[in-house]
Write a protein that holds these residues in place. Structure first.
Motif, mmCIF file in Angstrom:
data_model
loop_
_atom_site.group_PDB
_atom_site.id
_atom_site.type_symbol
_atom_site.label_atom_id
_atom_site.label_comp_id
_atom_site.label_asym_id
_atom_site.label_seq_id
_atom_site.Cartn_x
_atom_site.Cartn_y
_atom_site.Cartn_z
ATOM 1 N N ILE A 1 0.851 -1.188 0.000
ATOM 2 C CA ILE A 1 0.000 0.000 0.000
ATOM 3 C C ILE A 1 0.888 1.241 0.000
ATOM 4 O O ILE A 1 1.883 1.308 0.717
ATOM 5 C CB ILE A 1 -0.980 -0.017 1.197
ATOM 6 C CG1 ILE A 1 -2.071 1.020 1.012
ATOM 7 C CG2 ILE A 1 -0.278 0.139 2.538
ATOM 8 C CD1 ILE A 1 -3.278 0.823 1.910
ATOM 9 N N ALA B 1 -8.563 3.036 1.967
ATOM 10 C CA ALA B 1 -7.180 2.925 2.435
ATOM 11 C C ALA B 1 -7.137 2.634 3.937
ATOM 12 O O ALA B 1 -6.357 1.788 4.401
ATOM 13 C CB ALA B 1 -6.408 4.196 2.116
ATOM 14 N N LYS C 1 -8.020 -0.920 4.631
ATOM 15 C CA LYS C 1 -6.879 -1.797 4.356
ATOM 16 C C LYS C 1 -5.807 -1.680 5.436
ATOM 17 O O LYS C 1 -5.185 -2.654 5.825
ATOM 18 C CB LYS C 1 -6.239 -1.443 3.005
ATOM 19 C CG LYS C 1 -7.080 -1.790 1.786
ATOM 20 C CD LYS C 1 -6.886 -3.223 1.378
ATOM 21 C CE LYS C 1 -7.617 -3.509 0.070
ATOM 22 N NZ LYS C 1 -7.839 -4.962 -0.108
ATOM 23 N N GLU C 2 -5.579 -0.427 5.886
ATOM 24 C CA GLU C 2 -4.526 -0.192 6.865
ATOM 25 C C GLU C 2 -4.960 0.871 7.878
ATOM 26 O O GLU C 2 -4.726 2.067 7.683
ATOM 27 C CB GLU C 2 -3.234 0.228 6.166
ATOM 28 C CG GLU C 2 -2.033 0.286 7.100
ATOM 29 C CD GLU C 2 -1.959 -0.967 7.963
ATOM 30 O OE1 GLU C 2 -2.366 -0.887 9.143
ATOM 31 O OE2 GLU C 2 -1.530 -2.016 7.466
ATOM 32 N N ALA D 1 -4.843 6.035 -1.425
ATOM 33 C CA ALA D 1 -3.644 5.188 -1.527
ATOM 34 C C ALA D 1 -3.620 4.462 -2.860
ATOM 35 O O ALA D 1 -4.654 4.241 -3.489
ATOM 36 C CB ALA D 1 -3.614 4.167 -0.384
ATOM 37 N N PHE E 1 -2.568 0.724 -4.401
ATOM 38 C CA PHE E 1 -2.500 -0.640 -3.872
ATOM 39 C C PHE E 1 -2.011 -1.538 -4.997
ATOM 40 O O PHE E 1 -2.657 -1.627 -6.047
ATOM 41 C CB PHE E 1 -3.898 -1.058 -3.393
ATOM 42 C CG PHE E 1 -3.915 -2.300 -2.545
ATOM 43 C CD1 PHE E 1 -3.202 -2.360 -1.352
ATOM 44 C CD2 PHE E 1 -4.664 -3.408 -2.917
ATOM 45 C CE1 PHE E 1 -3.230 -3.500 -0.557
ATOM 46 C CE2 PHE E 1 -4.694 -4.561 -2.133
ATOM 47 C CZ PHE E 1 -3.981 -4.596 -0.945
#
Length: 548
Positions: free
Chosen positions: A105, A146, A149-150, A161, A163
């Motif tokens: 990422i 994003a 995901k994180e 982000a 990816f």
């Protein structure tokens, strides 16, 4: 599987003394290993020597990624992106258990290096140049996506982000598996053999004068061509050959730090901005997360590169700056490594601007030297060198060799068709070992290190009667490393055969005395030799855990 063992050392040294080789390679890192496999698989008589252990220099100290070099798009180095991007896919096919897909990422932050449009276009170009297909193609994520995901990303300055896919590896294991594969193609290869000078006939280099570091014996190796693939030490050999003219190496130091996964629990690898305008990686791996790297000029002792307090605080502050929920301190660092990048010097360029391309130098006495390059591009670097040797050989000796075939040579013998097969095998290994208190992460460690050779290790594991299961596994791994991987001492084992010194320091502390004892018994060491190896291991633990 052929025995590649310390106990064959005397025979290999006899072969070195009594054979005229087609090519002698000096340097047992990824570059030398790749050249040896390429040359041997084309039918050349190959010798390779390394003054320390295989992969003991740069090839065990990288970021441990087989990656396409997204950063080189910023330097408009499209050729390098295309080559290493294409090579990623090939190396993954050759060893899918060892070169593992890793989603990456790339957070887009306010005032950061990459804006949304540039990132989208850049990753698209990256996909095209690197021939990325299917699920690995890049996706652009909104801020909300994003953070899903994180969650550790900085919400207040996050705009979204990129990816995309990269590949994680263990650089030292990759090097050693290439070495073993070259050995199966009849290359003669040894660690702890140092080249001290060259042999000349009619003003041509026709071999090397070498020292067996273990026995102290000096002898000569004759060869029609000699390749200098010594990484950061390339210029030392060029100096001995009186050919260090024109371009020269520019060494930069790269440092990585390791923390327990709980201290930096990223869900996948993150490639992120740091305040000075550079970019850094944070990569989860088993029970730990590691992050780096620095990029500073280096002109000190190449045989004693260490992590300074300045390096460590720089990296820690960069991580704490990007991940506001994280607060790492020096006390959290479990291990570290510091390595050198042998780049080609270019006047007026900063360390981060220097090209990562490789270059070949041929001296008037026909010493062939290769420097620069990247882990990912090892196979193409080898191809360029072996093509050159083959061309020179045909012209001088009127003999032709086969074309390159390493694109099809799988590493580690029996390998996997794809990553799904790796996962199925890992599950099968887990089902086999979970009855004796091992976890899924232990199964992943075994398979990602050894592939299907895990079966050989577990068969040996079953022979031991100890109650301590982890101790049994260590014993089986030591037995395998000694008999099949030319492991000569406990430091080789913990650093380069298993990676435990970097990624599982608690197990090193717990089992270091056992491993020293196992080597003592196998090699019949006296007390003085045992203490020397014990001291070397303690020194490496100190280098990995202390800051200077």
């Amino acid at each position: 599987m052929k025995n590649f063992s310390f106990f064959e050392r005397n025979q290999l040294i006899s072969d070195f003394k009594n054979t005229e080789f087609d090519v002698l390679i000096i340097g047992g890192g990824i570059t030398g290993a790749g050249i040896a496999l390429d040359a041997a698989s084309r039918g050349m008589k190959v010798a390779l020597i390394e003054k320390n252990d295989f992969a003991s220099g740069t090839s065990s100290k990288s970021t441990k990624l087989i990656h396409g070099g997204l950063r080189y798009l910023r330097q408009f180095d499209f050729w390098l992106v295309k080559e290493v991007g294409t090579e990623r896919a090939i190396v993954h096919k050759l060893a899918p258990h060892l070169v593992v897909p890793e989603k990456m990422i790339l957070p887009l932050i306010e005032g950061g290096t990459y804006g949304s449009w540039l990132t989208s276009v850049g990753l698209k170009v990256y996909d095209i140049l690197a021939s990325v297909e299917g699920e690995d193609k890049r996706k652009m994520l909104s801020k909300k996506e994003a953070l899903e995901k994180e969650p550790l990303l900085p919400e207040s300055i996050l705009n979204g982000a990129g990816f995309y896919a990269e590949y994680r590896t263990d650089d030292a294991r990759l090097t050693i598996e290439i070495i073993k594969t070259a050995f199966n193609y009849k290359a003669k290869m040894l660690n702890y053999i140092a080249a001290n000078d060259f042999i000349y006939e009619e003003n041509r280099v026709v071999g090397a004068k070498v020292l067996d570091v273990i026995s102290g014996e000096y002898f000569q190796i004759k060869s029609k061509y000699v390749v200098n693939a010594a990484g950061p030490w390339v210029d030392e050999l060029r100096q001995i050959n009186h050919s260090k003219i024109g371009k020269r190496l520019h060494l930069t130091k790269g440092v990585h730090l390791v923390v327990p996964f709980e201290k930096l629990p990223v869900k996948q690898a993150v490639y992120f901005d740091i305040p000075d305008g550079r970019m850094m990686f944070a990569i989860p791996r088993g029970k730990v997360t590691y992050f780096g790297t620095t990029d500073t000029n280096y002109q000190e002792n190449k045989d004693a590169v260490n992590t300074s307090i300045v390096d460590a605080t720089y990296l820690i502050s960069a991580v704490n700056n990007m991940f506001p929920k994280i607060h790492i301190t020096l006390d959290d660092i479990q291990s570290s490594w510091a390595g050198l990048r042998p780049l080609i010097h270019e006047e007026g360029k900063s360390t981060s601007e220097l090209s990562r391309k490789d270059e070949i130098f041929v001296s008037e006495t026909e010493l062939i030297s290769i420097a620069g390059g990247k882990l990912t591009g090892y196979r193409k670097m080898a191809e360029r060198v072996v093509d050159l040797v083959a061309k020179k050989y045909e012209k001088r000796f009127d003999k032709k060799f086969d074309a390159i075939k390493t694109e099809k040579i799988t590493l580690c013998g029996e390998t996997f068709k794809n990553i799904e097969e790796v996962k199925s095998y890992t599950d099968a290994i887990y089902n086999r070992i979970n009855e004796v208190d091992f976890s899924q992460k232990d199964a992943e460690y075994l398979v990602h290190n050894y592939g299907k050779q895990t079966d050989v290790i577990l068969k040996k594991f079953d022979e031991f009667m100890d109650e301590n299961q982890e101790e049994k596994l260590i014993k089986a791994e030591v037995w395998f490393a000694i008999n099949y991987e030319m492991d000569c001492n406990p430091t080789d084992f913990f650093m380069r055969r298993t990676g435990r010194l970097f990624f599982d320091m608690p197990s090193v502390i717990l089992y270091k005395n056992l491993v020293v004892q196992l080597f003592k018994e196998q090699f019949l060491w006296d007390e003085k030799t045992t203490e020397m190896h014990e001291s070397e291991l303690e020194n490496q633990i100190k280098l990995a855990t202390n800051f200077f």
